[in-house]
Structure formats: structure tokens, C-alpha cells
Design an enzyme around this catalytic site. Structure first.
Site, PDB file in Angstrom:
ATOM      1  N   ASP A  10     -10.969 -16.829  51.057  1.00 40.68           N
ATOM      2  CA  ASP A  10     -10.652 -17.807  52.101  1.00 40.68           C
ATOM      3  C   ASP A  10     -11.676 -18.928  52.168  1.00 40.68           C
ATOM      4  OD1 ASP A  10      -8.348 -16.604  52.862  1.00 40.68           O
ATOM      5  OD2 ASP A  10      -9.095 -15.745  54.731  1.00 40.68           O
ATOM      6  N   ASP A  24     -11.360  -3.065  61.238  1.00 37.34           N
ATOM      7  CA  ASP A  24     -11.572  -1.794  60.560  1.00 37.34           C
ATOM      8  C   ASP A  24     -11.554  -0.627  61.541  1.00 37.34           C
ATOM      9  OD1 ASP A  24     -13.881  -2.625  61.808  1.00 37.34           O
ATOM     10  OD2 ASP A  24     -15.039  -2.838  59.978  1.00 37.34           O
TER      11      ASP A  24
END
Length: 492
Positions: free
Chosen positions: A117, A268
């Protein structure tokens, strides 16, 4: 005790009553935090002693059969993909691509997916050059770039996973990690032989802990989390979160529990919590390690801790109802909501700032209020936990103090996440200003206490002594024998 405002003769009397009540509440919370930490260390010693005496470690309760020779039996190997999310990681982007492509696994059953990105042109060129190099060497590798960064890391992982429908397992590494070549050979067999296991997490080790006192303090804190806290949670069958990197997932698990979500800054922990709530198991391998670099500057450290601090509070607020309504046993629900989130992810910072950095200093300057020395057991507990996992005891005090100074920033971050929808940017500005003032006041207080202790000697309690010479002035004492000077770090 507090009853009504009219029962006090002056505002000062009300202030004293409020301070006494706050001390009782803060000491109770501090004892809970300390008991939780000591329980973890004691349980770790018990598990480690049992493993040493019997030779059986917690992971031995799961099957793990070695894989055959990849040269002759490559087709029996499952398909494994490696995802490498990154954003403007110019210094390490090529190194992690090299490490991923050098993992031992049959090339016809293996793929590397670089989720880049980056907005920096130089970083993009470095990534493209390295991808072309490994593609020419026969590795199945691709770069995926998005037109927008929606969802940030979670968004990139989600879009990347959609292109990996034919792969069974997905390993994830951040750009500053460097896995060994046998990483997949040591972790994938646990997923193959145990269909109830959703992910395998390996232990972090660090390349630069001796670079500064900041990196050494981080090593102490993370060693307690990785060596003790997560290991004990796994050994006792409790919840431990995927650390976002240096682990491998069963793709079916990710899809079944709802995939990657960007509703918090800890995607996560969010995914691993939903995995646990839905009945999947996880394995923590303390002997299998993955090296990474610690943030060496306070700016980088603060950005990292902002995500790690506000994320669990966001998740606590959004997932508590789902946890309570799940099919987990009642004890597991209470342990998750109150112990895991309430004490370890939330109360710890409030104790550090509210008690040690605010209430104790106020009691020093309030003759009617004193705090017994035993109530600051949290500092001793922190030193004990640090000593249990660090051979260099000389850095334990800076490591413990880092928790207090970091709490100034963590406290405001948590409040923002709890009440952001109510007050928005106004509250954010107010809390940052309050944290800056508290940081400055904490520094002035420490200096004045050190000066007073040097002139008047040390006392056995935290609180003011009797006025000297019958006058109104008094010396303030804080038990600091053997402690290094405390240097506050401003959080804003």
C-alpha cells in the site's frame, strides 16, 4: 465515606474525603493487576517445571508429524501462501521479500503475495525490482496494490485473501520481521494434523534490544507478553491473540469466522477473538521464533503503542456483548471480559496514571492522607516480572518506569476510544492537554521528592510526615532507596 456534599465543613474536607475514597479504589485495582501478573509468573514457572521434569510441553498435546521429502513427494504438500502487508517500508521491504521467498516449501505449492500500500515511489520501485528478481528465479510471487487504503492492513489482507481461494494455509509477516527458512516446516504440520486448530503463533525475538534503554525496556515488556503471558494462556487453554505477524492461519478458519475486519486498530486480536469464541483452537510455539526489530525512536514507539492501546478498548466495547452471548463456558466469558480486557488491557494503564502518577503524588501533599508503602506493590510486582524474563537486572527499573510514563499517553488514548462518539475532537484535544500537564507535574513532583528525600532522609510510607518544628510546612517523603531517578516522557 462519601455521602452528601453538605456534610463537609469546607471544600478541602470534601477533597480529602474524595482522595481517601480514590486511594481505596485505586489500591484495590492495583492489587488486582499485581495478582494477575504474579499468577501468570507463578503459572509459567509451574508449566516450565512440569515440562522440564516430564519432557512434555503444552504443544505436545497436539499431533505434529514430519512432512516427507519435498523433492519426491511435493504433491502431498498442502498449498501455502505468504502475505506480506507493508506501507512505505523502504528500509526493510526487500529483506522481508527475500526471507519469504527463501522459505523451504515446494515451489509448485507455494505463493508469495506482497500487499504493498506504499505511496512512496522509491519504495514501490524497490518492491517491484525484488519481485521481478524472484519471479525470474521461479518463485510464484505477485504484488497487489490498491487504489485506496480502505481498512488499512485489515483491508489489504482481506482483499489479498480473496485471491488465494485455492490455498489451504496463509502465513503472515510484517515488513520488519525475518522468518527462518524452516518456518513453514515447523508450523504447517500442526495445522495439517489438527483440523480443530485455526492458527499457529510463534514467539517474537528481537534484533536490536541493546540499541538504547527504550528498546531494552520494550524487550522486557514484550518478553513478559510473549514468553509468559501468551504461553500461560495457551498452556491453560485460555485465549491468546494472534500477534498480527509471525504466524500461520488455516484459510477456512478466517472465512468461517467472518474474515478480516477493520472495525478496530487491532484486526489481529479481533480475528483471533472471533476464532476463539467460535470454538477453534490455537497453538503457541515458544521454541519456534521469528526475529524482528523494535522501534528505536520514541515517535515510532508511540505510534505503535497508540494502536496497541486503543485497539483492545475498541474491541472490548464492541465484542463484549458477543462474548457474553456466545456458547463459551461462564468462566471463560468472565475471564475474557473482566480479566483479559478489563485488567490486562485497560486497568493496567489506569493504575499507572491514576494511582502512581496522580493519587500518590496528591497524598504526598495532603497531611490528612497517607498511603502505606505496601500499597505500591505494583511497582515491585513489575520489577519481579521483568526480572523473571530478563538476565540484565540493571535495566529492570527503566523498564518498569516506562510503563508509568507510557500510561500518561495510554490513559488519554483509552478515554478517547471509550467516549469518542460523545465528544469527538474536543475531548481528544482536552485529554492530550491534560496528559501534557500531568506529565509536566509528574516530572516536577519527582524532582522535588528526590530533593526532599536527600535533605530529610527516607520514610517508610508514601505520604507526608508531621510538620517540622510545629510550623505549617512539612517535608514530603517517598520511599526511593535503590531506585534510579525517574525521567518522565511527555506523551504529546
Amino acid at each position: 465515606m462519601l455521602y452528601t456534599f453538605t456534610s463537609y465543613e469546607s471544600v478541602y474536607d470534601l477533597y480529602v474525603a474524595i482522595l481517601k475514597t480514590a486511594i481505596v479504589a485505586a489500591v484495590t485495582l492495583s492489587l488486582l493487576v499485581s495478582m494477575d501478573r504474579l499468577y501468570k509468573v507463578g503459572k509459567y514457572m509451574q508449566v516450565a517445571a512440569r515440562a522440564h521434569l516430564t519432557g512434555r510441553k503444552p504443544e505436545h498435546s497436539f499431533q505434529c508429524n514430519s512432512l516427507p521429502d519435498p523433492q519426491q513427494y511435493s504433491l502431498v504438500y498442502p498449498r501455502v501462501a505468504v502475505q506480506l502487508p507493508m506501507f512505505n517500508e523502504r528500509a526493510v521491504c526487500q529483506a522481508i521479500i527475500d526471507s519469504a521467498c527463501e522459505l523451504s516449501w515446494p515451489k509448485n505449492r507455494f505463493k508469495v503475495q506482497v500487499l504493498d500500500d506504499s505511496t512512496d515511489r522509491t519504495t514501490r520501485d524497490l518492491v517491484d525490482d525484488k519481485v521481478v528478481e524472484w519471479r525470474e528465479r521461479g518463485v510464484n510471487i505477485e504484488v497487489m496494490r490498491r487504489t485506496n487504503r480502505a481498512g488499512y492492513k485489515a483491508g489489504a489482507l482481506k482483499e489479498g485473501l480473496e485471491r488465494l481461494a485455492e490455498y489451504d494455509y496463509v502465513a503472515i509477516f510484517d515488513a520488519d520481521f525475518k522468518p527462518d527458512a524452516d518456518f513453514l516446516l515447523l508450523t504447517v504440520p500442526y495445522l495439517i494434523d489438527n483440523p480443530e486448530v485455526g492458527y499457529v503463533q510463534t514467539r517474537w525475538i528481537f534484533a536490536n534490544p541493546d540499541e538504547s534503554y527504550l528498546t531494552k525496556a520494550q524487550e522486557i515488556s514484550l518478553n513478559f507478553h510473549c514468553k509468559c503471558e501468551q504461553y500461560v494462556q495457551f498452556a491453560t487453554g485460555g485465549f491468546f491473540n494472534f500477534n498480527g505477524t509471525a504466524g500461520i492461519w488455516r484459510r477456512k478458519t478466517i472465512v468461517t469466522v467472518g474474515g478480516w475486519k477493520s472495525r478496530t486498530t487491532v484486526e489481529d486480536m479481533d480475528l483471533s477473538l472471533r476464532t476463539f469464541v467460535n470454538g477453534w483452537k490455537a497453538i503457541y510455539l515458544t521454541e519456534t521464533t521469528c526475529i524482528n526489530e523494535l522501534p528505536a525512536s520514541f515517535f515510532a514507539y508511540r505510534k505503535q503503542q497508540h494502536r496497541w492501546t486503543c485497539g483492545p478498548v475498541q474491541l472490548w466495547r464492541k465484542a463484549a456483548v458477543d462474548i457474553w452471548g456466545s456458547s463459551l463456558p461462564l468462566f471463560s466469558k468472565l475471564d475474557l471480559i473482566f480479566c483479559y480486557f478489563g485488567i490486562r488491557k485497560f486497568a493496567t494503564h489506569w493504575v499507572s496514571l491514576g494511582f502512581f502518577c496522580t493519587i500518590v503524588p496528591l497524598s504526598v501533599f495532603t497531611p490528612e492522607v497517607g498511603t502505606a508503602l505496601y500499597t505500591i506493590c505494583n511497582m515491585g510486582c513489575s520489577l519481579f516480572c521483568a526480572a523473571a524474563h530478563c538476565a540484565k537486572l540493571t535495566v529492570n527499573l527503566p523498564g518498569a518506569e516506562l510503563g508509568n510514563t507510557h500510561a500518561l499517553y495510554a490513559f488519554s488514548t483509552q478515554l478517547q476510544q471509550l467516549f469518542l462518539n460523545l465528544c469527538g475532537d474536543v475531548l481528544s484535544l482536552l485529554l492530550r492537554s491534560m496528559s501534557a500537564i500531568a506529565c509536566f507535574a509528574h516530572g516536577i513532583l519527582v524532582v522535588s521528592l528526590m530533593h526532599s528525600n536527600h535533605a530529610a532522609g527516607l520514610n517508610s510510607t508514601v505520604g507526608p510526615c508531621a510538620p517540622a518544628g510545629g510550623g505549617h510546612s512539612h517535608h514530603c517523603h517517598l520511599h526511593t532507596k535503590g531506585m534510579a531517578p525517574l525521567h518522565p516522557v511527555c506523551p504529546v
